[in-house]
Enzyme design. Structure first.
Site, mmCIF file in Angstrom:
data_model
loop_
_atom_site.group_PDB
_atom_site.id
_atom_site.type_symbol
_atom_site.label_atom_id
_atom_site.label_comp_id
_atom_site.label_asym_id
_atom_site.label_seq_id
_atom_site.Cartn_x
_atom_site.Cartn_y
_atom_site.Cartn_z
ATOM 1 N N GLN A 144 0.529 -9.693 -6.453
ATOM 2 C CA GLN A 144 -0.025 -11.029 -6.678
ATOM 3 C C GLN A 144 0.586 -11.706 -7.910
ATOM 4 O O GLN A 144 0.189 -12.817 -8.258
ATOM 5 C CB GLN A 144 -1.547 -10.941 -6.843
ATOM 6 N N THR A 173 0.831 -1.204 0.000
ATOM 7 C CA THR A 173 0.000 0.000 0.000
ATOM 8 C C THR A 173 0.865 1.254 0.000
ATOM 9 O O THR A 173 0.619 2.193 -0.762
ATOM 10 C CB THR A 173 -0.944 0.012 1.224
ATOM 11 N N CYS A 209 -8.374 -6.838 2.286
ATOM 12 C CA CYS A 209 -8.492 -5.422 2.639
ATOM 13 C C CYS A 209 -9.941 -4.952 2.645
ATOM 14 O O CYS A 209 -10.251 -3.885 3.160
ATOM 15 C CB CYS A 209 -7.688 -4.561 1.666
ATOM 16 N N ASN A 218 -6.074 -9.573 -7.672
ATOM 17 C CA ASN A 218 -5.955 -10.232 -6.376
ATOM 18 C C ASN A 218 -7.180 -11.039 -5.967
ATOM 19 O O ASN A 218 -7.093 -11.902 -5.106
ATOM 20 C CB ASN A 218 -5.643 -9.196 -5.288
ATOM 21 N N SER A 258 5.678 -7.390 -2.757
ATOM 22 C CA SER A 258 5.454 -7.458 -1.320
ATOM 23 C C SER A 258 5.921 -8.783 -0.747
ATOM 24 O O SER A 258 5.653 -9.851 -1.321
ATOM 25 C CB SER A 258 3.959 -7.257 -1.022
ATOM 26 N N SER A 259 6.566 -8.739 0.404
ATOM 27 C CA SER A 259 7.171 -9.922 1.013
ATOM 28 C C SER A 259 6.152 -10.934 1.521
ATOM 29 O O SER A 259 6.304 -12.137 1.313
ATOM 30 C CB SER A 259 8.084 -9.479 2.168
ATOM 31 N N HIS A 260 5.107 -10.472 2.192
ATOM 32 C CA HIS A 260 4.226 -11.443 2.862
ATOM 33 C C HIS A 260 3.313 -12.193 1.895
ATOM 34 O O HIS A 260 2.622 -13.128 2.298
ATOM 35 C CB HIS A 260 3.413 -10.768 3.974
ATOM 36 N N THR A 308 14.033 4.868 9.360
ATOM 37 C CA THR A 308 15.164 3.970 9.555
ATOM 38 C C THR A 308 14.884 2.644 8.867
ATOM 39 O O THR A 308 13.834 2.029 9.077
ATOM 40 C CB THR A 308 15.413 3.733 11.053
#
Length: 375
Positions: free
Chosen positions: A180, A71, A321, A151, A198-200, A236
């Site tokens: 996706q 996002t 979402c 998605n 995206s990682s997840h 950071t």
């Protein structure tokens, strides 16, 4: 437990988790620090940037900006580009079936910054109307945003056609939300000027994603502060999350063929068996990922999803979402023009860890639930 909700998020792989835990223990310094530990971490992070580009077969024309989520990456890409390049044009283009992080960003730019939003229609084959494309994308258009793999339904849209049109206008760029797509479809990432992953979604950890962009593209930051990520995303950097993301991307790309061979068997088996169940309408497409299978039923989808959940079988009714809003699927409605199907669609999404035995259990429970609701 049977988990058929991998489009919402995936189980973290052991190698990714171990990479993260090792880095948490040993790579704890702040990469922005100018001492040895900080500079060492900066070098390792830059190596991960290079790795991610290599895994996606992207050259040094591109750079990687790490973000906390897809996002955020979508917001940085779309808002950042539009505000930095508003003097070049005020028209932006997307479709009605994009993820909320794209659609809501377009609405924000329209309302708050006066951009003109145009929408391209997509048919059930993932195709655009060539005449509409020619009328919609013109010399006032500065950005087009697409999701190659939807998605909710797994539909692959004709990115190549849109890329060829965008390329006719030097002021216009193509943003691709590939959250996706990665690991689910053989795709040419060079089609994108701005790319979100995206990682997840690929058996990595949450809270780490990235925007990949061509270096020549100018963006305005949406977060300001310490000037990290070439002043584009102040915060950071979380080195352990970045290293785990690097490994997750490497693994999902390296194992694509092996994973696909497993998942396509599951997809074909469920398609065959679901066709036999009365009241089930499958949403299938000529081009789609086998990792996502969507169908509508003649009963309330949320009731069925809850009943399956009570049996420890986890599926979804819409995008994660949007699932708590109890709203019809705008994706299904856009593709089918059927409010009934949009209200009662169920999404199954798979990983290589799923099995045919799980499919058999799911199908039996689904039949039992539907029969109970009809009686």
């Amino acid at each position: 437990m049977i988990y058929f909700d991998n489009a919402a998020t995936t189980k973290v792989s052991e190698i990714v988790l171990n990479t993260y835990l090792d880095a948490v223990k040993n790579d704890f310094a702040n990469p922005s620090s100018i001492h040895y530990l900080g500079m060492q971490l900066t070098n390792k992070i830059n190596h991960s940037r290079d790795n991610i580009l290599k895994y996606l077969h992207l050259n040094s024309d591109y750079e990687v900006i790490f973000t906390s989520s897809a996002t955020e990456a979508n917001n940085l890409s779309i808002i950042g580009y539009c505000l930095a390049n508003k003097n070049r044009g005020n028209v932006i283009v997307t479709t009605h079936i994009e993820h909320a992080s794209v659609l809501e960003t377009f609405k924000y730019l329209e309302k708050e910054h006066g951009f003109i939003v145009r929408y391209l229609d997509i048919d059930e084959s993932g195709n655009f109307n060539a005449e509409q494309v020619n009328q919609t994308i013109d010399n006032k258009t500065i950005l087009v945003a697409l999701t190659p793999i939807n998605n909710e339904v797994g539909l692959y849209v004709d990115v190549e056609l849109i890329k060829s049109k965008v390329s006719q206008f030097p002021k216009c760029v193509l943003h691709l939300d590939c959250s996706q797509t990665l690991g689910k479809y053989q795709f040419n990432y060079n089609l994108g000027d701005l790319i979100t992953i995206s990682s997840h979604k690929i058996h990595g950890l949450k809270s780490i994603s990235c925007l990949i962009k061509k270096k020549k593209i100018r963006l305005n930051p949406i977060l300001v502060g310490g000037g990290q990520e070439n002043n584009l995303r102040s915060s950071t950097l979380d080195a352990p999350l970045i290293f785990s993301f690097d490994v997750a991307t490497k693994e999902i790309m390296a194992n694509f063929k092996e994973n696909y061979a497993k998942v396509i068997l599951i997809f074909k088996y469920l398609v065959e068996k679901l066709k036999e169940i009365p009241g089930v309408k499958l949403h299938l497409f000529k081009k789609q990922t086998v990792y996502i299978l969507n169908f509508s039923i003649d009963k309330k989808a949320s009731v069925v999803v809850e009943a399956l959940s009570n049996k420890e079988i986890y599926v979804s009714s819409t995008s994660a979402c949007s699932s708590k809003k109890e709203a019809p699927s705008y994706v299904i409605y856009s593709l089918t023009n059927s409010e009934k199907e949009a209200k009662n669609s169920i999404r199954l999404s798979f990983s290589s860890e799923n099995t045919i035995e799980e499919c058999e259990i799911f199908l039996n429970e689904l039949k039992n639930i539907l029969n109970t609701l009809r009686s």
